[in-house]
Write a protein that holds these residues in place. Structure first.
Motif, PDB file in Angstrom:
ATOM      1  N   LYS A 275       0.818  -1.218   0.000  1.00 38.54           N
ATOM      2  CA  LYS A 275       0.000   0.000   0.000  1.00 38.54           C
ATOM      3  C   LYS A 275       0.852   1.270   0.000  1.00 38.54           C
TER       4      LYS A 275
ATOM      5  N   ALA B 263       0.934  -0.473  -5.124  1.00 42.46           N
ATOM      6  CA  ALA B 263      -0.322  -0.104  -4.443  1.00 42.46           C
ATOM      7  C   ALA B 263      -1.563  -0.585  -5.183  1.00 42.46           C
ATOM      8  N   SER B 264      -1.423  -0.794  -6.495  1.00 40.41           N
ATOM      9  CA  SER B 264      -2.584  -1.213  -7.290  1.00 40.41           C
ATOM     10  C   SER B 264      -2.753  -2.725  -7.342  1.00 40.41           C
TER      11      SER B 264
ATOM     12  N   SER C 241      -4.853  -3.176  -2.878  1.00 40.28           N
ATOM     13  CA  SER C 241      -5.861  -2.159  -3.190  1.00 40.28           C
ATOM     14  C   SER C 241      -7.229  -2.479  -2.606  1.00 40.28           C
TER      15      SER C 241
ATOM     16  N   GLU D  49      -9.150  -4.816  -3.786  1.00 41.01           N
ATOM     17  CA  GLU D  49     -10.009  -5.346  -4.847  1.00 41.01           C
ATOM     18  C   GLU D  49     -10.454  -6.768  -4.537  1.00 41.01           C
TER      19      GLU D  49
END
Length: 297
Positions: free
Chosen positions: A73, A79-80, A85, A87
Motif C-alpha cells: 500500500k 499499491a494497485s 488495493s 479489490e
C-alpha cells in the motif's frame, strides 16, 4: 483480479514470468543432466515440470502479496495490486492459493514416491520465504534455497533418487545464480525498500555489490564444474560453461546499480544464460554416445 495477484498483473507480470522462466531453466538443467547418454531430455517430464514451476511461482506470488499487503500500500508501484488495493480480500486470495497448491500437488503426485517426499519438504520454504525480507538482509539467499529446491526433483523424477554428488553442486550453483540475478533486480527497489522498511542484499552490499556478485559467480561456476565432472560431462558442456562465465563477467562489469533500467536489462539477460546451460548439457549428453561409438570402433 485473483488471477492477477498470482502471475498476470501489470507491470509486474514480466517480472514474475521471468522468475518462473529462470526457475524452469534450473529444473530443465537437472532433467537434461539426468537423461541417459545419447538421449534428449524427456519432453513429457519437461512439460510437467514447467507446469509445476509456473504453478508454484504463482502460489509464491499469491503468498507474497498476502504477506505484503500493508507494505504494498505504501509503494506506488505495488499499491494497485489486487490484495493491497482491496479489490480482493485475503480470504479470496487464500481460496485461490488453495487451488494453485492443489493443482501443483496434482503435478507432484505424477512423480515417484521419493520425489513426492522431496517436493513436500519444500513447502515450508515456499510459505516463509516472502517473510525473510523483514528479518534479514539476505532474503535472496532464502529465495535461492526455495526456487532451486524444486530443481532437485528433476534428477529424482528421472532416476528415482538423487545422486548427491551431482545434485548438491547443481543446487548450490542455482542458489548462487539466484543471488546474482535477484540482487541485481533488488537494486531497482532500493528507495522503496528503505521507505517501507524491508531488507535486501542490494541494501546490504550497496557500492560493494560487484565484488559480492563476482564471488557468487566464482562459487556458481565451481559448482557447475564439479557437477559436470561427477556427471562425466563432455566438451560441449565445458564450452558452454566458458560462455556462461563470460556472460556473467560482462553482466557484472557493465552493471550500473544506480540505473533501474540497466538493472532490469541485466536481470532479463539471465534467461539466455539458462537456455545456454540447458543446450550445453543436452549437447554434452549426445556427445557421449558419439564418443562411445568411436571407442568401440
Amino acid at each position: 483480479s485473483v488471477v492477477n495477484s498470482a502471475t498476470f498483473d501489470r507491470p509486474v507480470a514480466p517480472i514474475k514470468m521471468y522468475i518462473a522462466y529462470l526457475k524452469s531453466k534450473t529444473l530443465n538443467c537437472r532433467i537434461a543432466l539426468a537423461a541417459n547418454p545419447g538421449c534428449f531430455p524427456d519432453l513429457g517430464m519437461l512439460t510437467l515440470f514447467g507446469t509445476g514451476a509456473l504453478l508454484m511461482r504463482g502460489a509464491g506470488c499469491t503468498i507474497n502479496d498476502m504477506w505484503d499487503k500493508d507494505f504494498d500500500k505504501k509503494v506506488s508501484r505495488t499499491a494497485s495490486r489486487p490484495i493491497a488495493s482491496g479489490e480482493i480480500s485475503r480470504m479470496q486470495a487464500l481460496v485461490f492459493l488453495g487451488g494453485q497448491l492443489s493443482l501443483a500437488l496434482g503435478v507432484l503426485l505424477c512423480l515417484n514416491y521419493y520425489s513426492i517426499a522431496l517436493g513436500a519438504a519444500s513447502l515450508s520454504l515456499v510459505i516463509t520465504y516472502p517473510l525473510m525480507k523483514r528479518f534479514t538482509y539476505w532474503p535472496q539467499f532464502v529465495l535461492g534455497l526455495t526456487f532451486n529446491w524444486g530443481a532437485l526433483l528433476g534428477w529424482s523424477a528421472i532416476k528415482g533418487s538423487c545422486d548427491w554428488s551431482v545434485c548438491l553442486p547443481l543446487y548450490f550453483s542455482g542458489v548462487m545464480w539466484t543471488l546474482v540475478y535477484d540482487t541485481i533486480y533488488a537494486h531497482q527497489d532500493k528507495e522503496d525498500d528503505i521507505k517501507v522498511g524491508v531488507k535486501s542484499t542490494a541494501l546490504s552490499f550497496q557500492e560493494q555489490t560487484k565484488p559480492w556478485l563476482s564471488g557468487f559467480v566464482v562459487a556458481m561456476m565451481s559448482g557447475l564444474v564439479l557437477a559436470g565432472v561427477n556427471a562425466e560431462q563432455t566438451l560441449p558442456y565445458c564450452a558452454v560453461l566458458t560462455g556462461v562465465a563470460m556472460h556473467l563477467t560482462n553482466q557484472i562489469y557493465t552493471l550500473d546499480i544506480n540505473k533501474p533500467e540497466d538493472c532490469w536489462k541485466k536481470f532479463v539477460s539471465n534467461r539466455n544464460l539458462g537456455l545456454l546451460l540447458v543446450l550445453g548439457i543436452v549437447a554434452g549428453k549426445l556427445t557421449k554416445t558419439v564418443m562411445s561409438v568411436h571407442k568401440i570402433n
